[in-house]
Design a protein around this motif. Structure first.
Motif, PDB file in Angstrom:
ATOM      1  N   VAL A   1     -18.115 -12.188   9.122  1.00  0.00           N
ATOM      2  CA  VAL A   1     -16.829 -12.048   9.792  1.00  0.00           C
ATOM      3  C   VAL A   1     -16.436 -10.579   9.752  1.00  0.00           C
ATOM      4  O   VAL A   1     -16.217 -10.014   8.673  1.00  0.00           O
ATOM      5  N   VAL A   2     -16.393  -9.953  10.912  1.00  0.00           N
ATOM      6  CA  VAL A   2     -15.940  -8.561  11.024  1.00  0.00           C
ATOM      7  C   VAL A   2     -14.464  -8.616  11.403  1.00  0.00           C
ATOM      8  O   VAL A   2     -14.110  -9.013  12.513  1.00  0.00           O
ATOM      9  N   ALA A   3     -13.611  -8.238  10.473  1.00  0.00           N
ATOM     10  CA  ALA A   3     -12.178  -8.481  10.615  1.00  0.00           C
ATOM     11  C   ALA A   3     -11.459  -7.323  11.296  1.00  0.00           C
ATOM     12  O   ALA A   3     -11.844  -6.156  11.161  1.00  0.00           O
ATOM     13  N   ALA A   4     -10.400  -7.667  11.995  1.00  0.00           N
ATOM     14  CA  ALA A   4      -9.476  -6.666  12.537  1.00  0.00           C
ATOM     15  C   ALA A   4      -8.432  -6.340  11.469  1.00  0.00           C
ATOM     16  O   ALA A   4      -8.342  -7.007  10.439  1.00  0.00           O
ATOM     17  N   GLY A   5      -7.628  -5.319  11.733  1.00  0.00           N
ATOM     18  CA  GLY A   5      -6.614  -4.927  10.758  1.00  0.00           C
ATOM     19  C   GLY A   5      -5.320  -4.484  11.406  1.00  0.00           C
ATOM     20  O   GLY A   5      -4.550  -3.726  10.828  1.00  0.00           O
ATOM     21  N   ASN A   6      -5.069  -4.989  12.621  1.00  0.00           N
ATOM     22  CA  ASN A   6      -3.865  -4.558  13.337  1.00  0.00           C
ATOM     23  C   ASN A   6      -2.592  -5.141  12.745  1.00  0.00           C
ATOM     24  O   ASN A   6      -1.536  -4.511  12.774  1.00  0.00           O
ATOM     25  N   ILE A   7      -2.674  -6.368  12.202  1.00  0.00           N
ATOM     26  CA  ILE A   7      -1.531  -6.961  11.509  1.00  0.00           C
ATOM     27  C   ILE A   7      -2.043  -7.555  10.196  1.00  0.00           C
ATOM     28  O   ILE A   7      -3.244  -7.799  10.041  1.00  0.00           O
ATOM     29  N   PRO A   8      -1.171  -7.806   9.231  1.00  0.00           N
ATOM     30  CA  PRO A   8      -1.631  -8.256   7.912  1.00  0.00           C
ATOM     31  C   PRO A   8      -2.384  -9.581   7.966  1.00  0.00           C
ATOM     32  O   PRO A   8      -1.946 -10.532   8.606  1.00  0.00           O
TER      33      PRO A   8
ATOM     34  N   VAL B   1      -4.850 -10.802   9.463  1.00  0.00           N
ATOM     35  CA  VAL B   1      -5.086 -11.390  10.784  1.00  0.00           C
ATOM     36  C   VAL B   1      -6.399 -12.176  10.830  1.00  0.00           C
ATOM     37  O   VAL B   1      -6.563 -13.069  11.658  1.00  0.00           O
ATOM     38  N   SER B   2      -7.321 -11.882   9.918  1.00  0.00           N
ATOM     39  CA  SER B   2      -8.622 -12.572   9.912  1.00  0.00           C
ATOM     40  C   SER B   2      -8.602 -13.843   9.073  1.00  0.00           C
ATOM     41  O   SER B   2      -9.649 -14.481   8.911  1.00  0.00           O
ATOM     42  N   PHE B   3      -7.435 -14.223   8.558  1.00  0.00           N
ATOM     43  CA  PHE B   3      -7.389 -15.373   7.654  1.00  0.00           C
ATOM     44  C   PHE B   3      -7.970 -16.631   8.282  1.00  0.00           C
ATOM     45  O   PHE B   3      -8.710 -17.378   7.633  1.00  0.00           O
TER      46      PHE B   3
ATOM     47  N   ILE C   1     -19.543 -13.874   4.679  1.00  0.00           N
ATOM     48  CA  ILE C   1     -19.785 -12.449   4.425  1.00  0.00           C
ATOM     49  C   ILE C   1     -18.705 -11.703   5.197  1.00  0.00           C
ATOM     50  O   ILE C   1     -18.737 -11.640   6.422  1.00  0.00           O
ATOM     51  N   LEU C   2     -17.742 -11.171   4.491  1.00  0.00           N
ATOM     52  CA  LEU C   2     -16.586 -10.541   5.132  1.00  0.00           C
ATOM     53  C   LEU C   2     -16.708  -9.031   5.140  1.00  0.00           C
ATOM     54  O   LEU C   2     -16.917  -8.407   4.101  1.00  0.00           O
ATOM     55  N   LYS C   3     -16.589  -8.456   6.336  1.00  0.00           N
ATOM     56  CA  LYS C   3     -16.427  -7.001   6.467  1.00  0.00           C
ATOM     57  C   LYS C   3     -14.967  -6.761   6.811  1.00  0.00           C
ATOM     58  O   LYS C   3     -14.557  -6.861   7.970  1.00  0.00           O
ATOM     59  N   PRO C   4     -14.133  -6.480   5.801  1.00  0.00           N
ATOM     60  CA  PRO C   4     -12.706  -6.305   6.084  1.00  0.00           C
ATOM     61  C   PRO C   4     -12.446  -5.014   6.831  1.00  0.00           C
ATOM     62  O   PRO C   4     -13.216  -4.058   6.737  1.00  0.00           O
ATOM     63  N   SER C   5     -11.362  -4.999   7.575  1.00  0.00           N
ATOM     64  CA  SER C   5     -10.932  -3.755   8.202  1.00  0.00           C
ATOM     65  C   SER C   5     -10.502  -2.783   7.112  1.00  0.00           C
ATOM     66  O   SER C   5      -9.929  -3.182   6.094  1.00  0.00           O
ATOM     67  N   SER C   6     -10.743  -1.513   7.348  1.00  0.00           N
ATOM     68  CA  SER C   6     -10.289  -0.497   6.383  1.00  0.00           C
ATOM     69  C   SER C   6      -8.772  -0.485   6.281  1.00  0.00           C
ATOM     70  O   SER C   6      -8.212   0.011   5.305  1.00  0.00           O
ATOM     71  N   LYS C   7      -8.095  -1.069   7.277  1.00  0.00           N
ATOM     72  CA  LYS C   7      -6.633  -1.113   7.275  1.00  0.00           C
ATOM     73  C   LYS C   7      -6.084  -2.318   6.504  1.00  0.00           C
ATOM     74  O   LYS C   7      -4.881  -2.392   6.241  1.00  0.00           O
ATOM     75  N   ASP C   8      -6.974  -3.254   6.175  1.00  0.00           N
ATOM     76  CA  ASP C   8      -6.496  -4.491   5.554  1.00  0.00           C
ATOM     77  C   ASP C   8      -7.513  -5.006   4.538  1.00  0.00           C
ATOM     78  O   ASP C   8      -7.995  -6.135   4.639  1.00  0.00           O
ATOM     79  N   THR C   9      -7.834  -4.167   3.573  1.00  0.00           N
ATOM     80  CA  THR C   9      -8.785  -4.587   2.539  1.00  0.00           C
ATOM     81  C   THR C   9      -8.091  -5.313   1.396  1.00  0.00           C
ATOM     82  O   THR C   9      -8.592  -6.312   0.882  1.00  0.00           O
TER      83      THR C   9
END
Length: 337
Positions: A82-89, A91-93, A107-115
Motif C-alpha cells: 500500500v503506497v499511501a497518500a498524505g494530503n489529509i491525516p 487517509v490510507s486507513f 506492506i505499507l509505504k507511508p507518505s512522508s507527510k503522514d508517517t
C-alpha cells in the motif's frame, strides 16, 4: 478474529476523544498527534480528532461486521503493498484496514507527510493483537518490487503514471488526482450551506472528497457562501493556509481577474474543476442539465458530488465503510488476486 481488533481500536479512539485519561494509550495518542503536527503543520489537532472520530465510527462493531459479511479471507495470503497518500491525516486507513481484514500481509509505504499517525494506528493494532506483527511491515525508504504480489497506490496524476509503469507486472489499483463538487439549487437552505462549509474547508480543503467547485443558479447570492463558512475563520491563524490565500490573491490582482473574498477564502468564477488551496471555484447555470453535462465530461476527475439526491451536504468527508475511493472495490480486488 482480526475484525475484533478493529472494534477494540474503535473503543480506544472513542474513549480518547471523550478525554478519558484513564484509557490505555491515551498519552501515546496525545504524543503522536503532537508529533504529527510538528512534522506536518497541516495536521492540526482538531482535524486529526475529526478523522479519529470518523475512523472510530467506520470500525464500530455494526459497521465492520456488515463490511466483512461477504468478505472471504485469503486461503493463500499474499503480500500487498500500500503506497499511501498524505494530503489529509490517516487517509490510507481504509486501504490498510481492508488489506488486514482480507488476511493478506500488509506492506505499507507511508507518505512522508503522514508517517507518525499511521505508525501509531499499526502499533495499536499490534498491541491489541500481537500476532499481527507477522502481518504488518513498513517500508521506510525506496520501494522495492521484491516480495510483493499486488499494489494499492495513491498519488498525483504524475506519480500515477509512474506507478503504472513501475508496477506493470503486478495486479494493482492506482488512484490519481480527484476532487469533489457541489450542486446548489433553489431549495438549498442556509443550514445546507453551513454544512457545505465542512465539505469545502475541513482538512483545509486538501482531500479528494473536499468540494473545490460549486454550481449555483444564475440568480444565487454568493454572499450566502461567505456567511455559511464563518465558523472556519480560524484558518486565518494558520500561516501555511494563509500563504496560499495571499499568493493566489496577489496573482489574481496582478492579472486583473475578477474574484470575491472574505479574508480567508477566494471565490472565483471558473470552468476549471480543481481549485487551489484557499480557493473555491464556481459556475452558474440556468438549466440543471448544465452541471450534469459537466459531471459527465469530468467523471474520471470527480470523487464525490454533494447536493440534493447526491451525498448530503456536510458529509463528503464522512463516507461509509463501503464507499470506495474512485469507485474501485478494494475488497473484491483483494479477494480476486
Amino acid at each position: 478474529m482480526i475484525h475484533q481488533s478493529f472494534i477494540q481500536l474503535s473503543d480506544i479512539f472513542k474513549k480518547y476523544l471523550q478525554n478519558d485519561t484513564s484509557t490505555p494509550y491515551y498519552d501515546n495518542i496525545q504524543k503522536s498527534i503532537h508529533q504529527a503536527e510538528v512534522l506536518n503543520p497541516w495536521f492540526i489537532r482538531p482535524f486529526v480528532h475529526t478523522m479519529l472520530s470518523h475512523i472510530s465510527h467506520l470500525i464500530s462493531k455494526e459497521s465492520i461486521e456488515n463490511y466483512i459479511a461477504d468478505f472471504k479471507t485469503a486461503s493463500h495470503p499474499k503480500n500487498i503493498l500500500v503506497v499511501a497518500a498524505g494530503n489529509i491525516p490517516m487517509v490510507s486507513f481504509h486501504d490498510v484496514m481492508t488489506v488486514l481484514l482480507s488476511g493478506h500481509t500488509l506492506i505499507l509505504k507511508p507518505s512522508s507527510k503522514d508517517t507518525i499517525l499511521m505508525k501509531m494506528i499499526l502499533q495499536l493494532l499490534q498491541d491489541i493483537r500481537p500476532n499481527l506483527k507477522n502481518k504488518i511491515f513498513i517500508v521506510e525508504n525506496t520501494i522495492s518490487t521484491k516480495n510483493i504480489d499486488a499494489v494499492i497506490a495513491t498519488g498525483t496524476n504524475n506519480t500515477a503514471l509512474y506507478f503504472h509503469q513501475y508496477f506493470a507486472q503486478y495486479p494493482r489499483i492506482v488512484r490519481n488526482n480527484r476532487t469533489s463538487i457541489a450542486i446548489i439549487d433553489e431549495t438549498t437552505t442556509d443550514e445546507d450551506l453551513k454544512k457545505l462549509a465542512d465539505d469545502i474547508l475541513l482538512y483545509f480543503g486538501m482531500g479528494c472528497r473536499n468540494v473545490s467547485k460549486i454550481f449555483i443558479p444564475k440568480n444565487f447570492d454568493i454572499q450566502r457562501i461567505f456567511k455559511s463558512i464563518y465558523n472556519y475563520r480560524f484558518v486565518m491563524q494558520h500561516h501555511k493556509y494563509m500563504n496560499n490565500y495571499d499568493y493566489y490573491r496577489s496573482i489574481y490582482l496582478l492579472n486583473k481577474e475578477n474574484f470575491l473574498e472574505n479574508n480567508f477564502l477566494i471565490v472565483k468564477e471558473s470552468e476549471q474543476l480543481h481549485a487551489p488551496v484557499a480557493n473555491l471555484f464556481y459556475q452558474t447555470y440556468t438549466d440543471i442539465n448544465e452541471p450534469l453535462k459537466y459531471i459527465q465530461n469530468h467523471q474520471n476527475e470527480i470523487q464525490t458530488i454533494v447536493g440534493k439526491n447526491y451525498t448530503p451536504f456536510g458529509m463528503s468527508q464522512f463516507p461509509n465503510i463501503s464507499d470506495f475511493s474512485d469507485g474501485i472495490n478494494t475488497k473484491n480486488f483483494l479477494m480476486e488476486i
